[in-house]
Design an enzyme around this catalytic site. Sequence first.
Site, PDB file in Angstrom:
ATOM      1  N   VAL A   1     -11.307   7.143  11.050  1.00  0.00           N
ATOM      2  CA  VAL A   1     -11.068   7.324  10.139  1.00  0.00           C
ATOM      3  C   VAL A   1     -10.526   9.382   9.933  1.00  0.00           C
ATOM      4  O   VAL A   1     -11.430   9.942  10.300  1.00  0.00           O
ATOM      5  CB  VAL A   1     -12.133   7.234   9.473  1.00  0.00           C
ATOM      6  CG1 VAL A   1     -12.105   8.155   8.049  1.00  0.00           C
ATOM      7  CG2 VAL A   1     -12.303   6.289   9.012  1.00  0.00           C
ATOM      8  N   VAL A   2      -9.534   9.318   8.551  1.00  0.00           N
ATOM      9  CA  VAL A   2      -9.333  11.324   8.904  1.00  0.00           C
ATOM     10  C   VAL A   2     -10.030  11.128   7.312  1.00  0.00           C
ATOM     11  O   VAL A   2     -11.056  11.930   7.026  1.00  0.00           O
ATOM     12  CB  VAL A   2      -8.010  11.424   8.822  1.00  0.00           C
ATOM     13  CG1 VAL A   2      -7.667  12.443   8.352  1.00  0.00           C
ATOM     14  CG2 VAL A   2      -7.175  10.906  10.048  1.00  0.00           C
TER      15      VAL A   2
ATOM     16  N   GLU B   1     -18.089  12.784 -34.980  1.00  0.00           N
ATOM     17  CA  GLU B   1     -17.052  11.453 -34.861  1.00  0.00           C
ATOM     18  C   GLU B   1     -15.840  11.687 -36.147  1.00  0.00           C
ATOM     19  O   GLU B   1     -14.082  11.192 -35.146  1.00  0.00           O
ATOM     20  CB  GLU B   1     -17.233   9.947 -35.223  1.00  0.00           C
ATOM     21  CG  GLU B   1     -18.665   9.675 -34.782  1.00  0.00           C
ATOM     22  CD  GLU B   1     -19.541   8.650 -34.962  1.00  0.00           C
ATOM     23  OE1 GLU B   1     -19.392   8.147 -34.692  1.00  0.00           O
ATOM     24  OE2 GLU B   1     -20.668   9.248 -35.900  1.00  0.00           O
TER      25      GLU B   1
ATOM     26  N   ARG C   1     -18.218   6.626 -30.687  1.00  0.00           N
ATOM     27  CA  ARG C   1     -17.623   7.828 -31.366  1.00  0.00           C
ATOM     28  C   ARG C   1     -17.203   7.105 -32.186  1.00  0.00           C
ATOM     29  O   ARG C   1     -15.698   6.756 -31.760  1.00  0.00           O
ATOM     30  CB  ARG C   1     -16.681   8.861 -30.670  1.00  0.00           C
ATOM     31  CG  ARG C   1     -17.005   9.941 -30.946  1.00  0.00           C
ATOM     32  CD  ARG C   1     -15.991  11.030 -29.862  1.00  0.00           C
ATOM     33  NE  ARG C   1     -16.587  12.647 -30.142  1.00  0.00           N
ATOM     34  CZ  ARG C   1     -16.383  13.507 -29.457  1.00  0.00           C
ATOM     35  NH1 ARG C   1     -15.633  13.249 -28.316  1.00  0.00           N
ATOM     36  NH2 ARG C   1     -16.437  14.365 -30.358  1.00  0.00           N
TER      37      ARG C   1
ATOM     38  N   GLU D   1     -27.056   5.588 -26.966  1.00  0.00           N
ATOM     39  CA  GLU D   1     -27.773   5.094 -28.596  1.00  0.00           C
ATOM     40  C   GLU D   1     -28.885   3.718 -27.979  1.00  0.00           C
ATOM     41  O   GLU D   1     -29.458   3.743 -28.499  1.00  0.00           O
ATOM     42  CB  GLU D   1     -26.671   4.755 -29.675  1.00  0.00           C
ATOM     43  CG  GLU D   1     -27.483   4.521 -30.861  1.00  0.00           C
ATOM     44  CD  GLU D   1     -26.558   4.316 -32.030  1.00  0.00           C
ATOM     45  OE1 GLU D   1     -25.679   4.709 -31.854  1.00  0.00           O
ATOM     46  OE2 GLU D   1     -26.407   4.232 -33.402  1.00  0.00           O
TER      47      GLU D   1
ATOM     48  N   LEU E   1      -1.500  11.683   6.095  1.00  0.00           N
ATOM     49  CA  LEU E   1      -0.369  11.060   6.057  1.00  0.00           C
ATOM     50  C   LEU E   1      -0.296   9.161   6.896  1.00  0.00           C
ATOM     51  O   LEU E   1       0.049   8.333   6.298  1.00  0.00           O
ATOM     52  CB  LEU E   1       0.952  11.350   6.621  1.00  0.00           C
ATOM     53  CG  LEU E   1       2.202  11.250   6.698  1.00  0.00           C
ATOM     54  CD1 LEU E   1       2.748  11.110   5.054  1.00  0.00           C
ATOM     55  CD2 LEU E   1       2.955  12.275   7.357  1.00  0.00           C
TER      56      LEU E   1
ATOM     57  N   ARG F   1     -19.224  -0.291 -40.607  1.00  0.00           N
ATOM     58  CA  ARG F   1     -18.329   1.350 -41.027  1.00  0.00           C
ATOM     59  C   ARG F   1     -16.919   0.279 -41.052  1.00  0.00           C
ATOM     60  O   ARG F   1     -15.614   1.762 -41.076  1.00  0.00           O
ATOM     61  CB  ARG F   1     -18.670   2.191 -39.692  1.00  0.00           C
ATOM     62  CG  ARG F   1     -17.634   3.368 -39.478  1.00  0.00           C
ATOM     63  CD  ARG F   1     -18.746   4.360 -39.315  1.00  0.00           C
ATOM     64  NE  ARG F   1     -20.168   4.448 -39.560  1.00  0.00           N
ATOM     65  CZ  ARG F   1     -19.795   5.904 -40.057  1.00  0.00           C
ATOM     66  NH1 ARG F   1     -18.760   6.604 -40.882  1.00  0.00           N
ATOM     67  NH2 ARG F   1     -21.385   6.176 -40.948  1.00  0.00           N
TER      68      ARG F   1
ATOM     69  N   CYS G   1     -13.411  11.558  -9.693  1.00  0.00           N
ATOM     70  CA  CYS G   1     -13.250  11.780 -11.537  1.00  0.00           C
ATOM     71  C   CYS G   1     -13.740  13.877 -10.930  1.00  0.00           C
ATOM     72  O   CYS G   1     -13.823  14.421 -11.756  1.00  0.00           O
ATOM     73  CB  CYS G   1     -14.728  11.971 -11.640  1.00  0.00           C
ATOM     74  SG  CYS G   1     -15.777  11.991 -11.256  1.00  0.00           S
TER      75      CYS G   1
HETATM   76  C1  LIG Z   1      -9.449   9.109  -5.417  1.00  0.00           C
HETATM   77  C2  LIG Z   1      -8.019   8.169  -4.804  1.00  0.00           C
HETATM   78  C3  LIG Z   1      -6.774   8.595  -5.276  1.00  0.00           C
HETATM   79  C4  LIG Z   1      -5.738   7.693  -4.360  1.00  0.00           C
HETATM   80  N1  LIG Z   1      -4.286   8.067  -5.246  1.00  0.00           N
HETATM   81  C5  LIG Z   1      -3.625   7.797  -4.876  1.00  0.00           C
HETATM   82  C6  LIG Z   1      -1.871   7.412  -4.482  1.00  0.00           C
HETATM   83  O1  LIG Z   1      -1.959   8.207  -5.695  1.00  0.00           O
HETATM   84  N2  LIG Z   1      -1.366   7.146  -4.110  1.00  0.00           N
HETATM   85  C7  LIG Z   1      -1.300   6.535  -3.070  1.00  0.00           C
HETATM   86  O2  LIG Z   1      -0.445   5.636  -2.147  1.00  0.00           O
HETATM   87  N3  LIG Z   1      -2.509   6.388  -2.688  1.00  0.00           N
HETATM   88  C8  LIG Z   1      -3.744   7.186  -3.692  1.00  0.00           C
HETATM   89  N4  LIG Z   1      -5.079   6.279  -3.155  1.00  0.00           N
HETATM   90  C9  LIG Z   1      -5.245   6.076  -1.219  1.00  0.00           C
HETATM   91  C10 LIG Z   1      -5.590   6.735   0.133  1.00  0.00           C
HETATM   92  O3  LIG Z   1      -5.831   8.540  -0.834  1.00  0.00           O
HETATM   93  C11 LIG Z   1      -4.269   6.866   0.921  1.00  0.00           C
HETATM   94  O4  LIG Z   1      -3.957   5.723   1.088  1.00  0.00           O
HETATM   95  C12 LIG Z   1      -4.926   8.019   2.156  1.00  0.00           C
HETATM   96  O5  LIG Z   1      -3.864   8.199   1.991  1.00  0.00           O
HETATM   97  C13 LIG Z   1      -5.378   7.585   2.557  1.00  0.00           C
HETATM   98  O6  LIG Z   1      -5.064   8.575   3.746  1.00  0.00           O
HETATM   99  P1  LIG Z   1      -7.308   8.940   4.654  1.00  0.00           P
HETATM  100  O7  LIG Z   1      -6.979   9.348   5.351  1.00  0.00           O
HETATM  101  O8  LIG Z   1      -8.235   9.292   3.556  1.00  0.00           O
HETATM  102  O9  LIG Z   1      -7.663   7.159   5.198  1.00  0.00           O
HETATM  103  P2  LIG Z   1      -8.880   6.232   5.939  1.00  0.00           P
HETATM  104  O10 LIG Z   1      -9.733   6.127   4.715  1.00  0.00           O
HETATM  105  O11 LIG Z   1      -9.468   7.743   6.450  1.00  0.00           O
HETATM  106  O12 LIG Z   1      -8.086   5.216   6.702  1.00  0.00           O
HETATM  107  C14 LIG Z   1      -8.030   4.605   5.508  1.00  0.00           C
HETATM  108  C15 LIG Z   1      -6.895   3.286   6.646  1.00  0.00           C
HETATM  109  O13 LIG Z   1      -5.596   2.918   7.692  1.00  0.00           O
HETATM  110  C16 LIG Z   1      -5.840   3.193   8.528  1.00  0.00           C
HETATM  111  N5  LIG Z   1      -5.686   4.519   9.747  1.00  0.00           N
HETATM  112  C17 LIG Z   1      -5.693   5.589   9.362  1.00  0.00           C
HETATM  113  N6  LIG Z   1      -5.179   6.718  10.336  1.00  0.00           N
HETATM  114  C18 LIG Z   1      -4.245   5.686  11.823  1.00  0.00           C
HETATM  115  C19 LIG Z   1      -3.504   5.519  12.630  1.00  0.00           C
HETATM  116  N7  LIG Z   1      -3.565   7.504  12.464  1.00  0.00           N
HETATM  117  N8  LIG Z   1      -3.035   5.403  13.260  1.00  0.00           N
HETATM  118  C20 LIG Z   1      -3.835   3.843  12.473  1.00  0.00           C
HETATM  119  N9  LIG Z   1      -4.161   3.698  11.829  1.00  0.00           N
HETATM  120  C21 LIG Z   1      -5.504   4.508  10.694  1.00  0.00           C
HETATM  121  C22 LIG Z   1      -7.873   3.393   9.458  1.00  0.00           C
HETATM  122  O14 LIG Z   1      -7.953   2.475   9.944  1.00  0.00           O
HETATM  123  C23 LIG Z   1      -8.161   2.898   7.847  1.00  0.00           C
HETATM  124  O15 LIG Z   1      -7.642   1.578   8.150  1.00  0.00           O
HETATM  125  C24 LIG Z   1      -6.306   7.516  -3.210  1.00  0.00           C
HETATM  126  C25 LIG Z   1      -7.466   6.606  -2.916  1.00  0.00           C
HETATM  127  C26 LIG Z   1      -8.275   8.049  -4.456  1.00  0.00           C
HETATM  128  C27 LIG Z   1      -9.630   7.556  -3.595  1.00  0.00           C
HETATM  129  S1  FES Z   2     -18.373  11.504  -7.977  1.00  0.00           S
HETATM  130 FE1  FES Z   2     -16.094  11.295  -9.035  1.00  0.00          FE
HETATM  131  S2  FES Z   2     -14.866  12.299  -7.959  1.00  0.00           S
HETATM  132 FE2  FES Z   2     -16.694  12.154  -6.501  1.00  0.00          FE
END
Ligand SMILES: Cc1cc2nc3c(=O)[nH]c(=O)nc-3n(C[C@H](O)[C@H](O)[C@H](O)COP(=O)(O)OP(=O)(O)OC[C@H]3O[C@@H](n4cnc5c(N)ncnc54)[C@H](O)[C@@H]3O)c2cc1C
Ligand code: FES
Length: 1235
Positions: free
Chosen positions: A281-282, A1167, A818, A708, A371, A786, A52
Amino acid sequence: MASERTTDQLIFFVNGKKVLEKNVDPETTLLTYLRRKLGLPGTKLGCGEGGCGACTVMISKFDNSQKKIVHYSVNACLFPICALHHVAVTTVEGIGSTKTRLHAVQERIAKSHGSQCGFCTPGIVMSMYALLRNRPQPNMEEIEENFQGNLCRCTGYRPILQGYRTFAKDWSCCGKGINGPGCCMTGKVGGCCGRKVNDTGCCMNEKEDNAAMVSSILFNPAEFHPLDPTQEPIFPPELLNQKDKPQEPLCFKGERVMWIQPTTLEELLALKAQYSNAKLVVGNTEVGIEMRLKNMLYPVIIAPAWIPEMTFVQHTEEGITFGAACTLSFVEVVLKKAVAELPSYKTELFQAVLEQLRWFAGPQIKNVAALGGNIMTASPISDLNPVFMACGSKLTLASNEGRRTIRMDENFFTGYRKTVLKPKEILLSIEMPYSRKNNLDELVPSKYVSATEVFHKDLVANVQLFQEVPAGQSVEDMVGRPMVHLSAAKQACGEAVYCDDMPCYENERYLTLVTSTKAHAKIISIDTTEAQSVPGFVCFISAKDIPGSNDTGIANDEPVFADNMVTCIGHIIGGVVADTHEHSRRAAKAVKIKYEEFTPIVTIQEAIEKQSFYKSPRKIEKGDVQNGFEESDHIVEGEMYIGGQEHFYLETHCTIAVPKGEDGEMELFVSTQNPMKTQECVASALGVPANRILVRVKRMGGGFGGKESRSTLLSTAVAVAAFKTGHPVRCMLDRDEDMLITGGRHPFLGRYKVGFMKNGKINSLEVSYYSNGGNSEDLSLAVMDRALFHMDNSYNIPNIKGVGTVCKTNLSSNTALRGFGGPQGMMVVECWMSDVILTCGLPAEQVRKLNLYNEGDLTHFNQKLEGFTLRRCWEECLVNSKYYARRKLIDEFNRQNRWKKRGIAIIPTKFGISFTLSFLNQAGALVHVYIDGSVLLTHGGTEMGQGLHTKMIQVASRTLGIPTTSIHISETSTNTVPNTSATAASVSTDLNGMAVHKACETILERLEPFKRSNPKGSWKDWVGAAYVKCVSLSATGFYRIPNLRYDYEKNEGNPFNYFSYGVACSEVEIDCLTGDHKNLRTDIVMDVGTSLNPAIDIGQIEGGFIQGLGLFTLEELRYSPEGDLYTRGPGMYKIPAFGDIPTEFYVSLLRDCPNSKAIYSSKAVGEPPLFLSASVFYAIKDAILAARAESGLTGPFRLDSPATPERIRNACVDMFTKLCPSAKPGTFKPWSVRV
Ligand SMILES: Cc1cc2nc3c(=O)[nH]c(=O)nc-3n(C[C@H](O)[C@H](O)[C@H](O)COP(=O)(O)OP(=O)(O)OC[C@H]3O[C@@H](n4cnc5c(N)ncnc54)[C@H](O)[C@@H]3O)c2cc1C
Ligand code: FES
Ligand code: FES
């Protein structure tokens, strides 16, 4: 080993101040830290899942690979605090303030009316701020794309875009000289409205005849302070000094999780060998969601963000190689550059990746998500993996045993979320290859080119027109002027206080609800043993802890805590009280409940089969339906299903209950539209008189009917927890809990039989409405009333019979949203009207117009239509929208394009104003005048963004004849104005406005002698004189709408005070192959009487329209056959976003239509406009009709609501849809059912 590592100190900066944190818990997010630890509540929690943007903040850091300071927006709700080492955070509080100076991004959103409830506003401000820090002069496209990660439920987005367009370099209106309709930039592209202007100048000149009285100026950009990039806070010098120093490895240990941040690849690979189950985690955009929503626990986290081998980019002979930790935003930048510089044939893969990234989340996610994270999540719904696989990308994997390179092909994914990587291995880099030449374009015949074109939207343009105040109106009299929402500046600065923004009390506790996981079951046992072992656990509360009555609800038919039986998934059974939110959430998940299950009733169909209904059906009947059918040329029968809707107010339900320790007194701060009902329910549950319970509401972050009655579920539970513990207790529902527990708009099924003549004139209608009421009666019967009152929409139907039945099911109780049943009632009308039109083969607008009511007609409930302005709205809308000319253009477009079709529809609405339960049409006000002349105003209505307080101050200001700045509204509370009706039914301005007016008149009467004796004196003089003469300067006002009554038996009386009218014309384009659609243009003409505040009224019209657009085209609640709601957050449930609004959006308020029935001749507006969005739905249906014609299909066809891509695609019957016929019902178990 984990125990061998010591924990480090985290160092970062927030708004220029250094933060040193020694006790870092890796599970803590930046959002929690800002709000709870640093006391910076400007950053909001809207969803907790990155969907959001309410939590948007800006991160700045020195990027060693780019050798510069970079600024980017992130979602604080997912951002792990551990990732903050040596970075600077800027929050909304850090860029400007009402106490010093608003930043330009804060000022412009506030002054352009881009903030209503304001809960989304800080996030939107920070998104814009981050964009401007990188591009002080962005173009309009960049601005629109920048907001893909922000949602707003109130405004309809247009005012935000309009305000922020003023930052764009291609925004050509200079802001000077726009003191009337028109644009000073005549002849240039992109005039003040953003629309292309032609030689005749600004598009506004087309309305010359109205120029004297009509204005389009809702704000004046000339007033805006310029953006001065040199004034931005500097990057902390201490961090800049760090840039040449190597980072030291870090380790942070929390209660359950350890975070390790190595600095070399060798170290990382050794860690991965040691902790093979550790997560890398990235961005945390996947892991963060898993831990919070899926209850996963990852004890060891390794952060590879500092590993050079994982953050590099390299151009090779074969393609471009990216380190796996490169963020998606970075990848986007590199690929865009490559596409711009290299021959097009070489970069087709890059273009495909960029196209995917265009639709991929918003900037806040792409700025952090890696990525490698996308690939390694191995999600079947990943947007990038299919492209990488299709083009044979190469992946380099590494472990402490060595490296290997593999092709990303069909062997890479080995199962759901599984890959060929070995436990010790990591993904090091990805190579995206160059593409080779192909000649695809030459193979496609011209008529089919539309199948290959990418479905993009143009930039938004808009014009809003309203009537100017009469010449000579005093400048101090703000009635009728586009006055800015009184809280807008505070909202834009993050200073406006919402319930959960209140500082924590000492000894405060947190409650997390424990809810049923079964739809219909007997509770056998509740085991809290495991929960009790969670740190900070205080107690479990349940029905046994209620000192008063466990019966609650509007119809007193539901328990505060389910005792013996549960009747829906999400039914509140009890709650865990703990020292923190995190602990109570964890403990609540550890409560074990055993059930004995029964078969639930989930759908309307099942309820009809089992005759499971609330009370006997309602009926309205007029004329002789049978005779009407006999006299008709045609009779058509049909059915339409309209799905429910989630309120999705950005602020979820929240309550803080504070026991006062004396005489059973308790003070509650609640996000509710209904302080009186809250007080009543809490008093009943605690077994004390209502006079001990004080309910206070400052403002809500949106309500839309959802607060409400259903807000009492939470507030009563929190009050019981506060009573039991003797401590202040707080609870703000998480988004998933809110969506699961609190219900939404009723799904409706309409079955109809309509008789009509060859020319389309309706003779007779028989209609049955069924709604899914859920597990308690709540407001369902009134909602159905309504719907029945609106089963004519705006058409005169001589013979009519409507029956409404509310189904009792095992879903969370549905409630007000609404429109309150009106939209569902009218949607069925337009469905059968569409059948009539298609059967007669006549132009749609001709048949609709033929059936419209006329002045003086009686409705089907025998109320006379007086001041019937609908036909004026209709004609004006036809003209404004250039309906007939565009119809021709659309037909031509459809002839030339096989796989893209356009459609247009013009739809009227008539909406009855007042509570249908007549005693609710009452309101009170209290006016205190202090001896310095300042006025404290209180009334019975609550502020949820709709601008009620602003309008009330305008009313009081005109009545008292003093400036609005002398009047203040602090809050709504049960100890100032008692027995208030809920702020609902669009009547709050009518009711409270009159009450305020009366109270002010009483004050004026008392001051009259002092004015007479000192005619040249000031307001302050008269007030002072009255005080000295011991005249009371405090007065109440009370108002009830007269003559409201309706008798169902006799079908007589006036259920409504008056009606609001409007007409909308919408044009869409559909992609016949994917079912996607674009909203090309909407023109609205709306009668709001003499507008009290055109900016607020237009805001309500646009916001209502866009919310309706969500209802009818986007928002789909999905349930399992067992009644489990799948769609519990923005990831699954799509409300309209910035990109969904009509590309051209024109709203005009009907002129010269004063309404004698409401305060200062105004009309209700909350509304009524929502239903106008049905014009989009029927424009889609019109486009589908053109697609079907290509397959030789004509005549009526069924399209249920919402018109999702799936439904649109399947309705465009063609050779492809015939290849996949639907499976026969009963031959399979569906994953989801229509409820
Ligand atoms: C609001 C929202 C919208 C999103 N929209 C999309 C979308 O439109 N399309 C889509 O495809 N995805 C979407 N995603 C999913 C997510 O954002 C993606 O998959 C993103 O690229 C994950 O990257 P990260 O660095 O945040 O992963 P992290 O949460 O940091 O890690 C994800 C996983 O990958 C593993 N990992 C990460 N890097 C490595 C590495 N180098 N080697 C081995 N394992 C690794 C981690 O151990 C973990 O299991 C969305 C997520 C959210 C929260
Ligand atoms: S509270 Fe919705 S994106 Fe963070
Ligand atoms: S103003 Fe955007 S959600 Fe309310």
